[in-house]
Design an enzyme around this catalytic site. Structure first.
Site, PDB file in Angstrom:
ATOM      1  N   GLY A  21       8.260  64.864  23.110  1.00  0.00           N
ATOM      2  CA  GLY A  21       9.620  64.776  22.597  1.00  0.00           C
ATOM      3  C   GLY A  21       9.567  64.325  21.152  1.00  0.00           C
ATOM      4  O   GLY A  21       8.482  64.199  20.570  1.00  0.00           O
ATOM      5  N   VAL A  26       4.892  62.166  27.224  1.00  0.00           N
ATOM      6  CA  VAL A  26       4.797  61.755  28.616  1.00  0.00           C
ATOM      7  C   VAL A  26       3.522  62.337  29.217  1.00  0.00           C
ATOM      8  O   VAL A  26       3.218  63.515  29.040  1.00  0.00           O
ATOM      9  CB  VAL A  26       6.032  62.205  29.428  1.00  0.00           C
ATOM     10  CG1 VAL A  26       5.895  61.807  30.889  1.00  0.00           C
ATOM     11  CG2 VAL A  26       7.303  61.612  28.824  1.00  0.00           C
ATOM     12  N   ASP A 142      21.503  62.599  25.754  1.00  0.00           N
ATOM     13  CA  ASP A 142      20.520  63.692  25.642  1.00  0.00           C
ATOM     14  C   ASP A 142      20.540  64.565  26.895  1.00  0.00           C
ATOM     15  O   ASP A 142      19.497  64.876  27.459  1.00  0.00           O
ATOM     16  CB  ASP A 142      19.122  63.113  25.398  1.00  0.00           C
ATOM     17  CG  ASP A 142      18.139  64.155  24.868  1.00  0.00           C
ATOM     18  OD1 ASP A 142      18.596  65.188  24.323  1.00  0.00           O
ATOM     19  OD2 ASP A 142      16.927  63.960  25.014  1.00  0.00           O
ATOM     20  N   LYS A 144      20.475  67.758  28.755  1.00  0.00           N
ATOM     21  CA  LYS A 144      20.019  69.125  28.531  1.00  0.00           C
ATOM     22  C   LYS A 144      19.184  69.535  29.741  1.00  0.00           C
ATOM     23  O   LYS A 144      18.715  68.675  30.504  1.00  0.00           O
ATOM     24  CB  LYS A 144      19.206  69.236  27.235  1.00  0.00           C
ATOM     25  CG  LYS A 144      17.992  68.329  27.181  1.00  0.00           C
ATOM     26  CD  LYS A 144      17.364  68.356  25.801  1.00  0.00           C
ATOM     27  CE  LYS A 144      16.191  67.374  25.738  1.00  0.00           C
ATOM     28  NZ  LYS A 144      15.668  67.254  24.388  1.00  0.00           N
ATOM     29  N   PRO A 145      19.007  70.824  29.959  1.00  0.00           N
ATOM     30  CA  PRO A 145      18.274  71.291  31.143  1.00  0.00           C
ATOM     31  C   PRO A 145      16.866  70.723  31.283  1.00  0.00           C
ATOM     32  O   PRO A 145      16.400  70.515  32.396  1.00  0.00           O
ATOM     33  CB  PRO A 145      18.251  72.812  30.972  1.00  0.00           C
ATOM     34  CG  PRO A 145      19.482  73.104  30.168  1.00  0.00           C
ATOM     35  CD  PRO A 145      19.608  71.940  29.218  1.00  0.00           C
TER      36      PRO A 145
END
Length: 159
Positions: A21, A26, A142, A144-145
């Site tokens: 991101g 992650v 934030d 979002k899909p």
């Protein structure tokens, strides 16, 4: 960009990167004793010397802890203190439950499609999670899909 594969973060061994991101990366990790998988979110090293960004990163973890009771929100497991991170030679990080599945974004790009029942279930779960956030005075900021995860058994989790 740093790679933390095979490093130790607390009781977890980092296995591989799951995603990037704007402020964090992650990784998939495994507990050294319990063998339980988890997701470890590391602040990008570019931001480690920015006190405001580091503070927001730790605020995110504290906020996730406040939301832990909702079944459609990714759960936080632990957070490393700045002293622990320094002793491990790692940037600030926190540990979350690992969601074995795909993001809604990835599923939307796939060829399988969705039934109307799938759409209603996914959106209802995501909205329930958002309502829980709003009930506690938290704004997600934030949606979002890629931040809506679907487990391999079809459960929905907001991250």
């Amino acid at each position: 960009m740093a790679d933390y594969t095979n490093k130790k973060a607390g009781n977890y061994t980092i296995l591989n990167k799951l995603g990037d991101g704007g402020f964090a990366t992650v990784y998939l990790a495994q507990h050294s004793v319990l063998e339980k998988k988890a997701a470890v979110k590391f602040l990008l090293e570019d931001w480690v010397d920015e006190p405001d960004v580091v503070a927001r990163f730790f605020d995110e973890a504290r906020t996730m802890e406040r939301l832990n009771e909702h079944p459609n929100i990714v759960k936080i497991i632990d957070i490393a203190t700045q002293e622990k991170c320094a002793s491990e030679g790692l940037p600030p990080y926190f540990i979350m439950e690992y969601i074995d599945g795909k993001s809604l974004e990835d599923l939307m790009k796939g060829d399988e499609g969705f039934t109307l029942d799938d759409v209603i279930r996914i959106i209802s779960c995501a909205l329930s999670a958002l309502q829980h956030c709003h009930n506690l005075g938290i704004v997600h900021r934030d949606i979002k899909p890629s931040n809506i995860l679907i487990t391999s058994t079809g459960e929905v989790r907001l991250t």
